[in-house]
Motif scaffolding. Structure first.
Motif, PDB file in Angstrom:
ATOM      1  N   ASP A  56       0.830  -1.209   0.000  1.00 21.61           N
ATOM      2  CA  ASP A  56       0.000   0.000   0.000  1.00 21.61           C
ATOM      3  C   ASP A  56       0.868   1.264   0.000  1.00 21.61           C
ATOM      4  N   PRO A  57       1.586   1.533  -1.094  1.00 27.72           N
ATOM      5  CA  PRO A  57       2.583   2.609  -1.090  1.00 27.72           C
ATOM      6  C   PRO A  57       2.034   4.026  -1.201  1.00 27.72           C
ATOM      7  N   ALA A  58       0.799   4.205  -1.662  1.00 26.93           N
ATOM      8  CA  ALA A  58       0.286   5.550  -1.926  1.00 26.93           C
ATOM      9  C   ALA A  58       0.373   6.478  -0.710  1.00 26.93           C
ATOM     10  N   PRO A  59      -0.075   6.070   0.471  1.00 27.74           N
ATOM     11  CA  PRO A  59       0.011   7.005   1.609  1.00 27.74           C
ATOM     12  C   PRO A  59       1.441   7.336   2.001  1.00 27.74           C
ATOM     13  N   PHE A  60       2.360   6.410   1.782  1.00 22.36           N
ATOM     14  CA  PHE A  60       3.769   6.707   2.070  1.00 22.36           C
ATOM     15  C   PHE A  60       4.292   7.792   1.141  1.00 22.36           C
ATOM     16  N   LEU A  61       3.990   7.695  -0.152  1.00 20.05           N
ATOM     17  CA  LEU A  61       4.468   8.687  -1.110  1.00 20.05           C
ATOM     18  C   LEU A  61       3.988  10.082  -0.722  1.00 20.05           C
ATOM     19  N   THR A  62       2.730  10.162  -0.284  1.00 22.23           N
ATOM     20  CA  THR A  62       2.172  11.440   0.146  1.00 22.23           C
ATOM     21  C   THR A  62       2.841  11.926   1.424  1.00 22.23           C
ATOM     22  N   PHE A  63       2.988  11.044   2.391  1.00 24.22           N
ATOM     23  CA  PHE A  63       3.574  11.386   3.690  1.00 24.22           C
ATOM     24  C   PHE A  63       5.012  11.864   3.532  1.00 24.22           C
ATOM     25  N   ALA A  64       5.768  11.216   2.647  1.00 20.62           N
ATOM     26  CA  ALA A  64       7.167  11.584   2.436  1.00 20.62           C
ATOM     27  C   ALA A  64       7.297  12.925   1.721  1.00 20.62           C
ATOM     28  N   GLY A  65       6.242  13.355   1.036  1.00 16.87           N
ATOM     29  CA  GLY A  65       6.271  14.636   0.347  1.00 16.87           C
ATOM     30  C   GLY A  65       7.181  14.658  -0.859  1.00 16.87           C
ATOM     31  N   LEU A  66       7.249  13.560  -1.574  1.00 19.22           N
ATOM     32  CA  LEU A  66       8.143  13.452  -2.727  1.00 19.22           C
ATOM     33  C   LEU A  66       7.708  14.393  -3.840  1.00 19.22           C
ATOM     34  N   ARG A  67       8.676  15.079  -4.430  1.00 19.87           N
ATOM     35  CA  ARG A  67       8.441  16.056  -5.480  1.00 19.87           C
ATOM     36  C   ARG A  67       9.491  15.913  -6.575  1.00 19.87           C
ATOM     37  N   PRO A  68       9.160  16.307  -7.804  1.00 21.93           N
ATOM     38  CA  PRO A  68      10.173  16.328  -8.863  1.00 21.93           C
ATOM     39  C   PRO A  68      11.367  17.194  -8.468  1.00 21.93           C
ATOM     40  N   GLY A  69      12.547  16.749  -8.845  1.00 23.71           N
ATOM     41  CA  GLY A  69      13.758  17.504  -8.586  1.00 23.71           C
ATOM     42  C   GLY A  69      14.430  17.218  -7.261  1.00 23.71           C
ATOM     43  N   MET A  70      13.819  16.409  -6.399  1.00 23.95           N
ATOM     44  CA  MET A  70      14.399  16.137  -5.091  1.00 23.95           C
ATOM     45  C   MET A  70      15.597  15.199  -5.195  1.00 23.95           C
ATOM     46  N   LYS A  71      16.498  15.360  -4.223  1.00 19.10           N
ATOM     47  CA  LYS A  71      17.678  14.501  -4.103  1.00 19.10           C
ATOM     48  C   LYS A  71      17.471  13.619  -2.875  1.00 19.10           C
ATOM     49  N   VAL A  72      17.414  12.292  -3.092  1.00 14.95           N
ATOM     50  CA  VAL A  72      16.968  11.365  -2.051  1.00 14.95           C
ATOM     51  C   VAL A  72      17.966  10.217  -1.879  1.00 14.95           C
ATOM     52  N   LEU A  73      18.147   9.798  -0.645  1.00 15.75           N
ATOM     53  CA  LEU A  73      18.894   8.584  -0.320  1.00 15.75           C
ATOM     54  C   LEU A  73      17.907   7.563   0.208  1.00 15.75           C
TER      55      LEU A  73
END
Length: 252
Positions: A56-73
């Motif tokens: 159920d990944p959808a709520p995680f993606l929202t919670f993490a606040g992922l956006r285009p252009g971000m640099k993530v580890l």
């Protein structure tokens, strides 16, 4: 009176500077992608679509606040299921470092290597480094670090978790976030069931991470399961496992 006026003037100036900083940050922010469309992308594998039903990944993606252009580890990337989702969410212009230790098992290693060859992973860099030294020397000012269902494993591995947490703190830009999800243990169990039940007590994890300088700014209850008895290994397919999600922030 003079001192009072000076204080008011300083406060006004400080508020103005803060407002400018916030405005600058907002001006550079990208709108959130359509996470539902991202999950429905036709080039996603059947195996990942099946995993969606369990994870159920959808709520995680929202919670993490992922956006285009971000640099993530992405710590403990494993076979790269979450790494790919993050990469899709930060495109275009983003980059994801998928961290795995050199002694990762052959099956997840092969899965991650095969996934790297797909178009969706074009902005992913394989980061083969130990957990307690996870950040390449030239990587800094990360927007976000994710650590999904792997922190508990570091409790029985040869990992200096205090050093790991400090290096994650250093790698983030001021105001950057660390999102950790893990399988919940019972109160008082701490790290004692990390290897047997593959769980960790939420308060213990929080205490360790906060010791590095982080502060908790949000909790996610979307993967909670009140029916979990917490006395069986978390890798069993059923019943549902009680998972906590914490969002930490590096102070500005």
């Amino acid at each position: 009176m003079i001192a009072g006026c000076a204080l008011r003037k300083f406060a006004t100036m400080a508020c103005g500077v803060f407002a400018l900083l916030v405005a600058g940050a907002l001006a550079g922010a990208q709108p959130a992608p359509d996470y539902a469309a991202l999950l429905a992308a036709p080039d996603r594998s059947d195996a990942d679509r099946q995993a969606d039903k369990r994870r159920d990944p959808a709520p995680f993606l929202t919670f993490a606040g992922l956006r285009p252009g971000m640099k993530v580890l992405d710590m403990g990337a494993g076979g790269g299921y979450s790494t790919e989702l993050i990469a899709r969410a930060v495109a275009p212009g983003g980059i994801v470092y998928g961290q795995n230790p050199a002694d990762l098992g052959e099956k997840p290693k092969a899965t991650f290597d095969a996934r790297l060859k797909t178009p969706a992973m074009k902005d992913v860099v394989a980061d083969i480094r130990p957990f307690d030294d996870p950040v390449p020397p030239d990587v800094h000012d990360l927007d976000l670090i994710t650590f999904l269902f792997y922190y508990h494993d570091t409790t029985y591995m040869n990992v200096d978790r205090a050093a790991m947490d400090r290096k994650l703190f250093t790698a983030l830009k001021p105001g950057g976030f660390l999102v950790i999800a893990d399988h919940s243990a019972l109160p008082g169990q701490g790290t004692s069931v990390g290897k047997t039940l593959h769980r960790i007590e939420e308060s213990t994890l929080r205490q360790e991470v906060e010791a590095a300088g982080f502060r908790v700014v949000a909790k996610g209850n979307f993967w909670r399961s009140p029916d979990d008895t917490h006395d069986f290994p978390s890798y069993r397919p059923s019943p549902p496992v009680d998972n906590f999600v914490l969002k930490f922030q590096k102070p500005m």
